[in-house]
Structure formats: C-alpha cells, structure tokens
Design an enzyme around this catalytic site. Sequence first.
Site, PDB file in Angstrom:
ATOM      1  N   LYS A 108       0.803  -1.229  -0.076  1.00 49.77           N
ATOM      2  CA  LYS A 108      -0.083  -0.027  -0.055  1.00 49.77           C
ATOM      3  C   LYS A 108       0.766   1.194   0.003  1.00 49.77           C
ATOM      4  O   LYS A 108       1.951   1.219   0.460  1.00 49.77           O
ATOM      5  CB  LYS A 108      -0.715  -0.049   1.394  1.00 49.77           C
ATOM      6  CG  LYS A 108      -1.941   0.662   1.373  1.00 49.77           C
ATOM      7  CD  LYS A 108      -3.184   0.405   0.210  1.00 49.77           C
ATOM      8  CE  LYS A 108      -4.309  -0.038   0.690  1.00 49.77           C
ATOM      9  NZ  LYS A 108      -5.405  -0.639   0.033  1.00 49.77           N
TER      10      LYS A 108
HETATM   11  N1  GLU Z   1      -6.997  -0.313  -3.351  1.00 52.61           N
HETATM   12  C1  GLU Z   1      -7.880  -1.323  -3.707  1.00 52.61           C
HETATM   13  C2  GLU Z   1      -7.808  -2.421  -2.226  1.00 52.61           C
HETATM   14  O1  GLU Z   1      -7.677  -1.998  -1.249  1.00 52.61           O
HETATM   15  C3  GLU Z   1      -7.302  -2.197  -4.743  1.00 52.61           C
HETATM   16  C4  GLU Z   1      -6.028  -2.496  -4.860  1.00 52.61           C
HETATM   17  C5  GLU Z   1      -5.632  -3.178  -6.063  1.00 52.61           C
HETATM   18  O2  GLU Z   1      -6.345  -3.431  -6.997  1.00 52.61           O
HETATM   19  O3  GLU Z   1      -4.215  -3.214  -6.490  1.00 52.61           O
HETATM   20  O4  GLU Z   1      -8.150  -3.409  -2.510  1.00 52.61           O
END
Ligand code: GLU
Length: 418
Positions: A108
């Site tokens: 993240k």
């Molecule tokens: N931000 C989204 C999540 O928390 C998607 C992450 C992604 O598609 O890599 O799952």
Amino acid sequence: MNHLLSNPAFKMACDQFDAVANFLNIPEALRERTKQPKRMVTVSLPIRLDSGEVKVFAGHRVQHHLTLGPTKGGLRYHPAVELGEVAALAMWMSWKCALADLPYGGAKGGVAIDPKQHSQAELERLTRRYTSEMIPFIGPQTDVMAPDMGTNEQTMAWMMDTYSYQIGHAVPSIVTGKPVSIGGSLGRKEATGRGVAFLADRAIDLLKLPDDSRVIVQGFGNVGSYAALGLAKYGARVCGISDVGGGVYNPKGLDLHALQAHVERTGGVSGFDGGDRISNEEMLVQPCEVLIPAAMDQVITARNAGKIQCRILAEAANGPTTVEADAILRQRPEIFVIPDILCNSGGVIVSYFEWVQDLQSFFWAETEIFDKLYRILDRTMDTVLKESRKHNIDHRTAALSLGIQKVVNGKAIRGLFP
Ligand code: GLU
C-alpha cells in the site's frame, strides 16, 4: 517495527495476525517473518503549488511480502495517512490476495495530503514526483500500484506516463485501475463495488432474507456508489447513504440516480432532499438487513458494535471493524459478517485481470471479466464459509487464516536465504 505499533490500524493488523497465528499454530521461526513488512520506503515530496510556494509532503510505500510474486495494492491520498496505517493496509492486502489465490504479495502507498484542497495541476506534479521517487522500488514484476481512497484513473494515468517516460516505452502493466484507453481493463472501475453487491446478495439468499432487503451504505465514493447501485439492481432497497459531510435516510428507499446527480452538483450527499438528514454515527445503527461500511477504517467499534441492527455486515472498506468490536460481534451470531479481505477483493481481482491483459497485450470482453470475477468470489466465499463451519470459527478468522496459511506455506517451501 515496534515503533509502528503506536498507530491503531497497525496494532489492529498485528493483533489479528497474532490471534490467527496462535489458532494455526504457525511455527515461531515463520511468525515474525510472515508478519513484518519486507520493505518500507518514505520519501519527501517537494511540490510547487500554483501560488508559486513550495510545500513538502510525506509519501510512503510499504511492500509487505514478495514471496509469491510482485506486491500489489493501492495508493491513497488522505490527510491522515501515516506509515503505520499504510503498513497495516499492506498487510491486509497480503491476506486478501492470498485468499483469492492471486500470485501477489500485499502493498500500500500513501501521501499525507487532502486532495480536495489541491488543483489538478498540483496533484499531477505530486503524483509524478511520487512515482519518480519510487522508481527504484516498483515495476510490473516488483510492485504494481492501483487507485485507493483519494486517487483515481487519472492518478494512474500520470503514474504510468511518468514510469514509461523513464523506461523509454509504454509500460501499461506498471499500474492497474488506469483508463481503458491506455491499457486499463473493462470493469475495473466498478469491480470493487459490484463485487461487494454480488457477495451481499449471495448472503441475502443464504439467509433467506427478502429480495427488497434494506441496505445502508456509509461512503459514496467509487466503492460505496457501485455497491449501492449493484444491490439496487438485484432488487434491494437502499435506504441510507452517508459520506464525510453526513447522510440521508429514507426507509422507503432512496432515488440513487437523483442522489448521484446531487453529489456531482454539490460534492457530497448532505443536503439531498430525498430523505431525512442523519449523522454518520446514527446511520450505522439504523435498522436494516445489509450494512455496508465503505469509507474509513475502524468505524465499527466497541461503542456501536452492540447497537448495529443489521443481519449482514458487508465490509467494503479495509479494516472497518476494530478487534474489540469483533469480540462483540462474535457474541451476536445473528449478524453474518462478510470480512473485508473477502468483501472488497473484487477490486484487486480485476486488477489482476488487468495486469495479465497488459502483460499479454490481449484484452477481454466485459462479460468475460465479470463472469470470471463472480466465479472467483463465489468460490472464495464458499471456502471461507466451509472453513468457518469446520473449525467453528467466525468468518473473519476463517478468511484470515486461509490467506495467512498460504503465505506461510510459500515461505516454508521456498526456505530461508542464505
Ligand atoms: N485499493 C484497492 C484495495 O484496497 C485495490 C488494490 C489493487 O487493485 O491493487 O483493495
């Protein structure tokens, strides 16, 4: 990593891990290795504002583990972003990807900025600077970003452009959730919300609740809005929607298209005349069949977990339920929890499809994407429910233990270098 424990989200992610590690009896030698983030990068981002003034923002990226493939996860722009929270979100991405059997570790990113206070030009300079600072740490086989809170398709387009410019040719597989015109996938934008709606609808059927079940959604961003629209399509009655500015509630059901038009005009849900004004806190405890927290983490707490009046808690946000609230929910077996790492996994699953399509330069039809997505979600939900029945454990523990066990197995079989 003990310094991160002062962050409540990181502490919560670690407490969840420790409880599951005890349940699974994970050998000591593998515990810390599986829990601790592999790599954490913090950069300072000096940005020229439109006024000419230069302001410095803090940007982070946490890659939790690289055992099964590249790391994967969103990039968040929010004023409250801090390293501990990003690390927690990266851990949850790891279990989410493993649970859905995606060949990824979790990651993240985040920048502590309120995107609403900045022009598009400022956000573009910020995104390009962040991407360029991250170039040594990212790549289609290393770490692939995607949108999250406060970022969107445009953010991903700027990231892809900045990275491609450095490499010398277009590299669409460096990010997912980008516009379809530059290698994005059909359905990616809607995938998280539609996945939430699909799973909540399955739970409505399983519990034999009425087709026009009442739904309350906290958050009307990308995830909350597509979840609400999706459930309305399945025949449910969306009675309450709130966002940071407050909410609107109408037990007869809200006109979602009129609400969407209002949000586009005014920037928020508040002031919509199709129902009663109601605060965020009150919204969560209104009677309904399906409650969907689709905004911030840690909103179902020890204070309100005993008071929520839903039959299904569909966790569209990441980490919406605290460990203390979870203990209360375990005493309320009438509430069917669809845990976050299952409930919102539609987004990263279609991100995986996007990455695969980009790597092959071969693109799929939208029907194929949703067929595949729903099949994976269906199968994963079945697996979680079976695991929960088999060991007499709650759905969250079942989902986390399936994800965590998969990562532990990967580490054990790969061995320890050197
Ligand atoms: N931000 C989204 C999540 O928390 C998607 C992450 C992604 O598609 O890599 O799952």
